[in-house]
Design an enzyme around this catalytic site. Structure first.
Site, PDB file in Angstrom:
ATOM      1  N   ASP A   1      29.072  53.482  45.800  1.00 32.38           N
ATOM      2  CA  ASP A   1      29.618  52.319  45.115  1.00 32.38           C
ATOM      3  C   ASP A   1      31.110  52.215  45.417  1.00 32.38           C
ATOM      4  OD1 ASP A   1      29.643  50.218  42.958  1.00 32.38           O
ATOM      5  OD2 ASP A   1      30.958  51.699  42.007  1.00 32.38           O
TER       6      ASP A   1
ATOM      7  N   GLU B   1      29.394  50.667  50.195  1.00 35.80           N
ATOM      8  CA  GLU B   1      30.042  49.363  50.078  1.00 35.80           C
ATOM      9  C   GLU B   1      31.393  49.459  50.784  1.00 35.80           C
ATOM     10  OE1 GLU B   1      28.827  46.956  46.086  1.00 35.80           O
ATOM     11  OE2 GLU B   1      30.091  48.696  45.790  1.00 35.80           O
TER      12      GLU B   1
END
Length: 671
Positions: free
Chosen positions: A315, A352
């Site tokens: 993340d 990400e």
């Protein structure tokens, strides 16, 4: 048992032993003498305790901006605890401020550290270019009674096991689980619940709400059982990890674990003690520091070797490349350490490429071993099918493996994680049904969630009984999914898109622990025809990997992209052969794949028409005969027919807002 914890600033460390998880007071307080300190680590061996022992820490001098002799007053959870108890009485409010919280704190639990049984349940080791990832939420996937799982397993790791046949039938090769690290469900607006789990409280322990029963020692056992069941059918398990921030927030947030041991080591702080933040959650983990790196690596080893997971999705991964003062580092030490760790050498690494501080790196992401969530693929494919101008050239790049983004690197195909939707944003159904987000139910006056969605409601906001609009929306869903599944790269589907799951236009259900964020199962709610279409397109991709999931770009001159000893070439067209329209106002494109450089030996042709009118496309000559493989304008089952439908014309009509693909006879027969 040997207890050890990092507390660089501590002047005193106390280990508290509890007789049971419900005891508000410890049965034993062991003050660690300074002779039991080695560098930044305090440690002690305690006799007479073993698995099931509940413990916590109480220390002095943990904060850089307070009196070194000050008492933290908070009982602290071991950052390396592999099991946690105390959830029944835990209070986030009591973890903030200066009051004592022994009656409502979380405690670590001593447990085994056995390795996962890879001999009985070996890793599937699916190559990335042949992978199809399915992103899902463990709690939401089986919460509805219509999921028909054992009621006591609904929303649990064990419940997920019962739905593996559904995922296997669809064609999934990897599941990507939203956060399963222990997180704080109460870290949410009043009356809401942190549903997604991007609020970590510990990086080693499976989240307790996904475990059947209240025994903390069962968490690891049940998680392993789930992973083993996926491995047994060839499906990998990738977990979404949140190493960029924690649930402790900023200076006003609770003191649960890391903050109490050494806030200025684990977090980035300004000179006057304020928390720096590029996560949007109040703090940012200082991943460039050795103690923090060690903790993250230890966590990854725990999940990879002890619990059996096959990969990690980071993340806000680029946030982990920041150094002091949040300056981006060219060679982040954490990524170097991960790449050099032999125990992590056979796991997949996904990330990400952006954070909330504006840092966004894809082709130049500072770890070449990580595969990147390709946000450009999402945005460019959405914009094309929406009918925006200046989209055809961008679509060409996405259909060609995003070589432009990855600097024409020959191994870029496996590095591009392609997706149209994810947990964050509209579902596929809502993407074609809403122009605007509808997040009032989150309690933040519709301020939360992404405003730029590249969505189109096709004439009416939300559900409608207008047959023509619903038919157009159905075509668009198939267009988007076909483009995703038939493009080079690693496709990722989002939970429920294959059956038209809706969230009522809410594009940020992070705090919606409700049917709004749950998977749908009942026949009257599910679009079974779309499921069949997706299943067929995945089947096509898997059966013809050289065409749709090549290990190298279609334009690369390499044996891996050969068929029957002949190399492949790609030709771009418009409605006329060899005459693509790259103008800003163009809304159509076609291309063909050929054996060698012979333009008269095409094996695949695809036409994409985002115009408001039907278009006739010229077809190249096939090696033998054309068969219709996909036509999103046709009703099921002729949108992806299993039976051969020959096409002997020199051109083909592609209806407005539709995609058509033809295959040469030989290749259709492979299906």
């Amino acid at each position: 048992m040997n207890f050890s914890v990092a507390a660089p600033l501590a002047t005193e460390v106390n280990l508290l032993i509890f007789n049971s998880n419900l005891d508000p007071k410890p049965s034993q307080i062991i003050k660690l003498p300074t002779s039991h300190r080695s560098g930044d680590y305090w440690h002690i061996e305690v006799e007479g305790v073993g698995a099931g022992c509940c413990y916590s820490y109480l220390i002095k001098g943990s904060k850089a901006f307070e009196d070194p002799s000050s008492n933290n007053n908070k009982l602290l959870l071991d950052p390396c605890a592999r099991a946690i108890t105390g959830w029944q009485t835990y209070s986030r409010k009591s973890a903030a401020g200066n009051s004592e919280n022994s009656a409502c704190c979380l405690k670590g639990v001593v447990c085994e550290r056995d390795e996962f049984d890879f001999k009985k349940h070996p890793r599937p080791r699916n190559t990335l270019t042949k992978s199809i990832i399915y992103e899902l939420h463990v709690g939401a996937f089986t919460r509805r009674s219509s999921s028909e799982v054992n009621p006591s397993y609904a929303g649990k790791f064990l419940g997920l096991i019962e739905k593996i046949p559904y995922l296997k039938k669809l064609g999934v090769t990897s599941v990507e689980l939203l956060p399963v690290h222990a997180f704080d469900s109460s870290d949410a607006p009043k009356g809401k619940k942190n549903h997604w789990g991007y609020s970590p409280i510990n990086w080693f322990t499976p989240h307790h709400e996904y475990v059947v029963g209240t025994n903390p020692l069962e968490a690891r056992k049940q998680f392993r059982e789930m992973v083993a069941s996926f491995h047994d059918v060839g499906i990998e398990v990738i977990i979404d990890v949140v190493y960029n921030h924690t649930s402790e927030g900023n200076h006003a947030g609770p003191t649960i674990s890391w903050k109490g041991f050494s806030e200025n080591v684990y977090y980035y702080l300004t000179e006057d003690g304020n928390y720096m933040d590029v996560s949007g959650c109040g703090n940012s983990i200082a991943a460039n520091r050795p103690i923090v790196q060690h903790l993250i690596l230890e966590s990854m080893r725990c999940w990879a070797t002890e619990l059996g997971v096959d990969g990690f999705r980071f993340d806000l991964g680029i946030a982990l490349s920041r150094g002091d003062n949040l300056e981006p580092l060219q060679d982040p030490p954490l990524f170097k350490s991960i790449e050099a760790d032999p125990t992590l050498s056979d796991v997949k690494l996904l990330t990400e490429p952006w954070d909330c501080g504006g840092l966004y790196k894809m082709g130049d992401f500072p770890s070449k071993k990580m595969s990147i969530w390709n946000g450009c693929f999402r945005d460019d494919v959405r914009a094309f099918w929406k009918g925006d101008n200046n989209t055809v050239w961008k679509l060409r790049e996405r259909l060609n493996g995003s070589l432009d983004i990855f600097n024409n690197e020959v191994d870029c195909i496996g590095r591009s994680i392609n997706f149209i939707t994810s947990h964050d944003g509209f579902t596929l159904n809502d993407l074609v049904s809403f122009n605007h987000k509808h997040n009032l139910g989150n309690g933040e006056n519709n301020r939360d969630g992404e405003n730029h969605n590249n969505s189109w409601n096709h004439g009416i906001e939300g559900p409608t009984t207008d047959i023509s609009i619903n038919n157009l929306r159905d075509r668009q869903k198939k267009n988007l999914l076909s483009t995703l599944l038939l493009s080079p790269g690693v496709p990722m589907l989002s939970m429920g898109d294959e059956v038209s799951r809706s969230q009522g236009g809410n594009n940020n259900t992070w705090c919606q622990e409700s049917p709004l964020g749950w998977m749908i199962w009942s026949p009257e709610d599910c679009d079974s025809l779309l499921y069949k279409f997706v299943e067929r397109v995945i089947h096509i991709r898997k059966k013809l990997p050289t065409l749709f999931s090549p290990p190298l770009p279609r334009t690369a001159k390499d044996f891996a992209n050969e068929i029957d000893g002949q190399s492949l070439s790609l030709q771009w067209h418009g409605i006329e052969l060899n005459n693509p329209d790259w103008s800003s106002w163009s809304h159509s494109l076609s291309f063909s794949v050929h054996l060698g450089t012979n333009k008269n030996e095409a094996v695949m042709w695809m036409g994409l028409n985002a115009c408001n009118q039907n278009l006739d496309f010229q077809l190249p000559r096939p090696c033998k005969n054309w068969y219709l493989a996909i036509n999103t304008a046709n009703p099921s089952p002729n949108d992806a027919p299993e039976q051969a439908i020959a096409w002997n014309e020199k051109s083909i009509k592609v209806n407005n807002h539709s995609l058509v693909m033809t295959l040469d006879e030989k290749f259709f027969n492979y299906l």
